[in-house]
Design an enzyme around this catalytic site. Sequence first.
Site, PDB file in Angstrom:
ATOM      1  CG  ASP A   1       4.411  21.037  16.341  1.00  0.00           C
ATOM      2  OD1 ASP A   1       3.685  20.802  15.354  1.00  0.00           O
ATOM      3  OD2 ASP A   1       5.652  20.925  16.327  1.00  0.00           O
TER       4      ASP A   1
ATOM      5  CE  LYS B   1       5.694  20.621  12.772  1.00  0.00           C
ATOM      6  NZ  LYS B   1       6.204  19.693  13.777  1.00  0.00           N
TER       7      LYS B   1
ATOM      8  NE  ARG C   1      -0.258  14.101  20.111  1.00  0.00           N
ATOM      9  CZ  ARG C   1       0.922  13.812  20.644  1.00  0.00           C
ATOM     10  NH1 ARG C   1       1.034  13.684  21.957  1.00  0.00           N
ATOM     11  NH2 ARG C   1       1.985  13.635  19.880  1.00  0.00           N
TER      12      ARG C   1
ATOM     13  CG  ASP D   1       2.122  20.509  12.067  1.00  0.00           C
ATOM     14  OD1 ASP D   1       1.803  21.525  12.725  1.00  0.00           O
ATOM     15  OD2 ASP D   1       2.577  19.462  12.584  1.00  0.00           O
TER      16      ASP D   1
ATOM     17  CG  ASP E   1       1.411  16.741   9.577  1.00  0.00           C
ATOM     18  OD1 ASP E   1       1.737  15.560   9.819  1.00  0.00           O
ATOM     19  OD2 ASP E   1       1.175  17.579  10.465  1.00  0.00           O
TER      20      ASP E   1
ATOM     21  CD  GLU F   1      -0.488  19.038  14.099  1.00  0.00           C
ATOM     22  OE1 GLU F   1       0.373  19.231  14.978  1.00  0.00           O
ATOM     23  OE2 GLU F   1      -0.264  18.349  13.076  1.00  0.00           O
TER      24      GLU F   1
HETATM   25  N1  BES Z   1       3.342  16.365  12.045  1.00  0.00           N
HETATM   26  C1  BES Z   1       4.142  16.308  13.199  1.00  0.00           C
HETATM   27  C2  BES Z   1       4.936  15.010  13.302  1.00  0.00           C
HETATM   28  C3  BES Z   1       6.122  14.918  12.404  1.00  0.00           C
HETATM   29  C4  BES Z   1       7.318  15.517  12.761  1.00  0.00           C
HETATM   30  C5  BES Z   1       6.046  14.219  11.245  1.00  0.00           C
HETATM   31  C6  BES Z   1       8.413  15.415  11.934  1.00  0.00           C
HETATM   32  C7  BES Z   1       7.145  14.120  10.415  1.00  0.00           C
HETATM   33  C8  BES Z   1       8.333  14.719  10.748  1.00  0.00           C
HETATM   34  C9  BES Z   1       3.270  16.408  14.448  1.00  0.00           C
HETATM   35  O1  BES Z   1       2.153  17.200  14.323  1.00  0.00           O
HETATM   36  C10 BES Z   1       4.119  17.007  15.507  1.00  0.00           C
HETATM   37  O2  BES Z   1       4.490  18.142  15.381  1.00  0.00           O
HETATM   38  N2  BES Z   1       4.424  16.231  16.537  1.00  0.00           N
HETATM   39  C11 BES Z   1       5.241  16.674  17.597  1.00  0.00           C
HETATM   40  C12 BES Z   1       4.612  16.236  18.878  1.00  0.00           C
HETATM   41  C13 BES Z   1       5.211  16.859  20.089  1.00  0.00           C
HETATM   42  C14 BES Z   1       4.917  18.327  20.131  1.00  0.00           C
HETATM   43  C15 BES Z   1       4.659  16.166  21.312  1.00  0.00           C
HETATM   44  C16 BES Z   1       6.623  16.061  17.420  1.00  0.00           C
HETATM   45  O3  BES Z   1       6.717  14.917  16.991  1.00  0.00           O
HETATM   46  O4  BES Z   1       7.596  16.758  17.671  1.00  0.00           O
HETATM   47 ZN    ZN Z   2       1.387  17.397  12.450  1.00  0.00          ZN
HETATM   48 MN    MN Z   3       2.552  19.223  14.734  1.00  0.00          MN
END
Ligand code: BES
Ligand code: ZN
Ligand code: MN
Length: 499
Positions: free
Chosen positions: A349, A279, A353, A272, A290, A351
């Site tokens: 990001d 990111k 969901r 991811d 992920d 993604e």
């Molecule tokens: N895979 C990430 C969630 C994540 C973040 C897992 C850090 C472990 C450590 C997910 O795809 C993501 O990026 N989520 C975002 C959502 C936001 C953009 C609404 C997040 O949590 O920042």
């Molecule tokens: Zn993710």
């Molecule tokens: Mn993400």
Amino acid sequence: MDFQGISSNFLEAGVEALAVAVFKGEKATSAGLKEFDKLANGHIAAAIKSEEFKGETGDTALIRITPNGNIKASLLLLVGVGDEKEFNEAGVFITAGTATRYLRKCNVKTFAFLPRSKVNTVATVQNSVQAAITSQFELDKYKTKDKNNKAITKVVVCVDGANTTELKTGIARGIAIGDSMNFTRDLANEPPNILTPAEMAKRTAKMAKDVGLKLDVLNEAQMEKLGMGSLLSVSKGSDQPAKLIVLRYTPTRNSAKKGDLLALVGKGITFDTGGISLKPGEGMDAMKYDMSGGATVIGTMRAIALLKPTVPVIGIVAAVENMPDGKASRPSDVVTASNGKSIEILNTDAEGRLILADAVAYAEKQGATRIVDMATLTGAVIVALGDQNTGIMGNDQALMDEIINLGKETGEGFWQLPLGPEYSKQIRSDIADIKNIGPRGKAGTIMGAVFIQEFVDKAKWAHLDIAGTAWSDAVRPHQAKGPTGVALRTLVKFIEASQ
Ligand code: BES
Ligand code: ZN
Ligand code: MN
């Protein structure tokens, strides 16, 4: 690793070391310890008196003993289990894992373990064996030197009064679950250049063949036909084609209520980057894990194929890579999912969901009446719950309660967060049915869940956010740092409880 179960003559097990569970505050003169203290020439009493060993969870004390007569062992390891009243299956797991890791470090090859647990015999043996296996997992697969070169080759588990069938069953169950957890952890630990979506499908295929599961892998053309515009919007930016991995377990004798089908659905983002909503570079490497939700689904299906419960289970993994390139989704793109709902992508990001939307809808199309999805979905769940509890949300309180309660037995924490129409409103889009993020900084974990909920129709559904629990940053006495295989043990129990 070889396992043997015995019900007496612990001292004469013919191994190099003996490992004994000791309760917090237990005296060397207790009925359970006094024989050992004699063997150890009073060293147990001394270790307890000096407070060198208190019997807290994870405490260890190694005592040298002199082999004599039928006793071949020259080492006695005390392993603390904490409060005797709270000593359950989870405690056996931690104690056995701690003993196995500790003794491996001492270059021991064979040992006997006395768990002294009052939970049922099969569960005690099973957890001892499971933990012996999972405690040996290391991150050094790709090292060409400085690899761990020590190995425990044999563990003898001793439970007073156990019969042969209980011992045999416990060992077989422990091997099935322990190996499956390590299978999950190995997938989660693989670097993303190696474990692409196609490779994830390939490894699943080999596993399915080995254990006798039915497998379908849908390619992008097939997903396109099914209208999975949400899932495919994530994979568009990657050179690696997405795969929808579908595993089916069908029991020979089906005790499920007619028409009942459980689906496990996992997020399998093999890497991811965040996509165009890129990111930050720092810490991005962690995003190889992920796909942990997907790995747990695959490992759980493996365990189920070996344990053969009398209920059908289907495992669905959306394996996708989230990359930014000229074909990638842009923030403000609108896509349509397979259930017909339109989605405004405001952050590429978010993604997980997006891929789960189509995967969950697919599960219900396949006849699922209960769905448990698992995903490293939000950073927010780490803020809320840290690394000790998985966030659980859903549309059916009984289903969630069952998972939460079974987690208390396995030692896997699940903590519920609320859902509801007021939260759901927050993902309404100005131009499409829904958007893939909620308001900034507000209930991030719940926003992920209410989004997935839009793709559940009639099924009972629970969502597990394992972002905080799927990876351990620190080594623990019973477990290496890295992928944990979280939720697998609880899900196996959950499936077996619905027989
Ligand atoms: N895979 C990430 C969630 C994540 C973040 C897992 C850090 C472990 C450590 C997910 O795809 C993501 O990026 N989520 C975002 C959502 C936001 C953009 C609404 C997040 O949590 O920042
Ligand atoms: Zn993710
Ligand atoms: Mn993400």
